[in-house]
Design a protein around this motif. Structure first.
Motif, PDB file in Angstrom:
ATOM      1  N   SER A  79       5.307   0.129  -6.893  1.00 52.96           N
ATOM      2  CA  SER A  79       4.273   1.111  -6.570  1.00 52.96           C
ATOM      3  C   SER A  79       4.272   2.196  -7.634  1.00 52.96           C
ATOM      4  O   SER A  79       5.323   2.552  -8.171  1.00 52.96           O
ATOM      5  N   ASN A  80       3.087   2.716  -7.909  1.00 50.81           N
ATOM      6  CA  ASN A  80       2.980   3.846  -8.825  1.00 50.81           C
ATOM      7  C   ASN A  80       2.971   5.164  -8.057  1.00 50.81           C
ATOM      8  O   ASN A  80       2.709   6.209  -8.615  1.00 50.81           O
ATOM      9  N   ILE A  81       3.283   5.106  -6.780  1.00 51.02           N
ATOM     10  CA  ILE A  81       3.394   6.289  -5.921  1.00 51.02           C
ATOM     11  C   ILE A  81       4.878   6.608  -5.766  1.00 51.02           C
ATOM     12  O   ILE A  81       5.704   5.707  -5.584  1.00 51.02           O
ATOM     13  N   SER A  82       5.218   7.876  -5.821  1.00 49.58           N
ATOM     14  CA  SER A  82       6.631   8.259  -5.748  1.00 49.58           C
ATOM     15  C   SER A  82       7.232   7.888  -4.392  1.00 49.58           C
ATOM     16  O   SER A  82       6.541   7.833  -3.376  1.00 49.58           O
ATOM     17  N   SER A  83       8.538   7.664  -4.396  1.00 49.53           N
ATOM     18  CA  SER A  83       9.232   7.311  -3.155  1.00 49.53           C
ATOM     19  C   SER A  83       9.153   8.449  -2.140  1.00 49.53           C
ATOM     20  O   SER A  83       9.076   8.213  -0.932  1.00 49.53           O
ATOM     21  N   THR A  84       9.134   9.689  -2.615  1.00 51.21           N
ATOM     22  CA  THR A  84       9.020  10.848  -1.720  1.00 51.21           C
ATOM     23  C   THR A  84       7.688  10.828  -0.988  1.00 51.21           C
ATOM     24  O   THR A  84       7.632  11.058   0.228  1.00 51.21           O
ATOM     25  N   THR A  85       6.623  10.544  -1.691  1.00 51.78           N
ATOM     26  CA  THR A  85       5.295  10.484  -1.066  1.00 51.78           C
ATOM     27  C   THR A  85       5.220   9.339  -0.065  1.00 51.78           C
ATOM     28  O   THR A  85       4.689   9.502   1.036  1.00 51.78           O
ATOM     29  N   LEU A  86       5.766   8.189  -0.418  1.00 47.32           N
ATOM     30  CA  LEU A  86       5.763   7.053   0.512  1.00 47.32           C
ATOM     31  C   LEU A  86       6.570   7.378   1.765  1.00 47.32           C
ATOM     32  O   LEU A  86       6.178   7.026   2.877  1.00 47.32           O
ATOM     33  N   PHE A  87       7.692   8.060   1.596  1.00 46.58           N
ATOM     34  CA  PHE A  87       8.510   8.462   2.736  1.00 46.58           C
ATOM     35  C   PHE A  87       7.716   9.408   3.644  1.00 46.58           C
ATOM     36  O   PHE A  87       7.723   9.265   4.868  1.00 46.58           O
ATOM     37  N   ARG A  88       7.019  10.376   3.055  1.00 49.07           N
ATOM     38  CA  ARG A  88       6.205  11.307   3.846  1.00 49.07           C
ATOM     39  C   ARG A  88       5.098  10.582   4.590  1.00 49.07           C
ATOM     40  O   ARG A  88       4.814  10.893   5.745  1.00 49.07           O
ATOM     41  N   ARG A  89       4.454   9.640   3.928  1.00 49.26           N
ATOM     42  CA  ARG A  89       3.407   8.856   4.598  1.00 49.26           C
ATOM     43  C   ARG A  89       3.983   8.121   5.791  1.00 49.26           C
ATOM     44  O   ARG A  89       3.381   8.072   6.862  1.00 49.26           O
ATOM     45  N   ASN A  90       5.150   7.532   5.616  1.00 51.62           N
ATOM     46  CA  ASN A  90       5.814   6.813   6.691  1.00 51.62           C
ATOM     47  C   ASN A  90       6.113   7.752   7.859  1.00 51.62           C
ATOM     48  O   ASN A  90       5.871   7.423   9.017  1.00 51.62           O
ATOM     49  N   LYS A  91       6.633   8.939   7.565  1.00 46.73           N
ATOM     50  CA  LYS A  91       6.940   9.915   8.619  1.00 46.73           C
ATOM     51  C   LYS A  91       5.669  10.359   9.338  1.00 46.73           C
ATOM     52  O   LYS A  91       5.671  10.536  10.557  1.00 46.73           O
ATOM     53  N   ASN A  92       4.582  10.547   8.607  1.00 46.18           N
ATOM     54  CA  ASN A  92       3.311  10.942   9.229  1.00 46.18           C
ATOM     55  C   ASN A  92       2.798   9.861  10.178  1.00 46.18           C
ATOM     56  O   ASN A  92       2.287  10.149  11.245  1.00 46.18           O
ATOM     57  N   ILE A  93       2.965   8.609   9.788  1.00 46.14           N
ATOM     58  CA  ILE A  93       2.528   7.503  10.641  1.00 46.14           C
ATOM     59  C   ILE A  93       3.376   7.470  11.907  1.00 46.14           C
ATOM     60  O   ILE A  93       2.860   7.335  13.020  1.00 46.14           O
ATOM     61  N   GLU A  94       4.696   7.615  11.773  1.00 46.51           N
ATOM     62  CA  GLU A  94       5.595   7.610  12.941  1.00 46.51           C
ATOM     63  C   GLU A  94       5.284   8.765  13.879  1.00 46.51           C
ATOM     64  O   GLU A  94       5.297   8.602  15.092  1.00 46.51           O
ATOM     65  N   THR A  95       4.982   9.945  13.325  1.00 50.71           N
ATOM     66  CA  THR A  95       4.663  11.107  14.139  1.00 50.71           C
ATOM     67  C   THR A  95       3.383  10.852  14.929  1.00 50.71           C
ATOM     68  O   THR A  95       3.302  11.169  16.115  1.00 50.71           O
ATOM     69  N   ARG A  96       2.382  10.273  14.288  1.00 46.36           N
ATOM     70  CA  ARG A  96       1.126   9.972  14.979  1.00 46.36           C
ATOM     71  C   ARG A  96       1.336   8.968  16.093  1.00 46.36           C
ATOM     72  O   ARG A  96       0.726   9.061  17.151  1.00 46.36           O
TER      73      ARG A  96
END
Length: 100
Positions: A79-96
């Motif tokens: 991925s050309n997206i940073s691991s930090t951003t992917l982690f945040r996306r994952n956390k946002n999905i879990e929160t929702r």
């Protein structure tokens, strides 16, 4: 639920084993050796990315009832997206999911 990893690629969240930063991977002999073994046995998915920032390891099984190692299939994505951003996306999905 799916995690968008860039370049129109989405990965099923429950299949994600690890999200590894490229720089961390390159500085760790153990992780680098593991990735090389993974590449030897499995093709690299979405390898057309110019600026790789993150590697994502996934594991899926043909039958969810079977847990034998031989039934599992591992894939490596870039991925050309940073691991930090992917982690945040994952956390946002879990929160929702928890709110719903």
């Amino acid at each position: 639920m799916f995690l968008h990893i860039g370049n129109s690629n989405n990965i099923l969240l429950k299949n994600i084993v690890a999200i590894i930063d490229r720089k961390s991977l390159e500085s760790s002999n153990d992780n680098n050796t593991y990735i090389q073994k993974l590449l030897k046995n499995n093709p690299l998915s979405n390898e057309d990315i110019d600026d790789v920032k993150t590697y994502i390891i996934t594991c899926s099984s043909n039958d969810s009832r079977k847990k034998r190692k031989s039934d599992k299939k591992y894939n490596l994505y870039t991925s050309n997206i940073s691991s930090t951003t992917l982690f945040r996306r994952n956390k946002n999905i879990e929160t929702r999911l928890e709110v719903d």
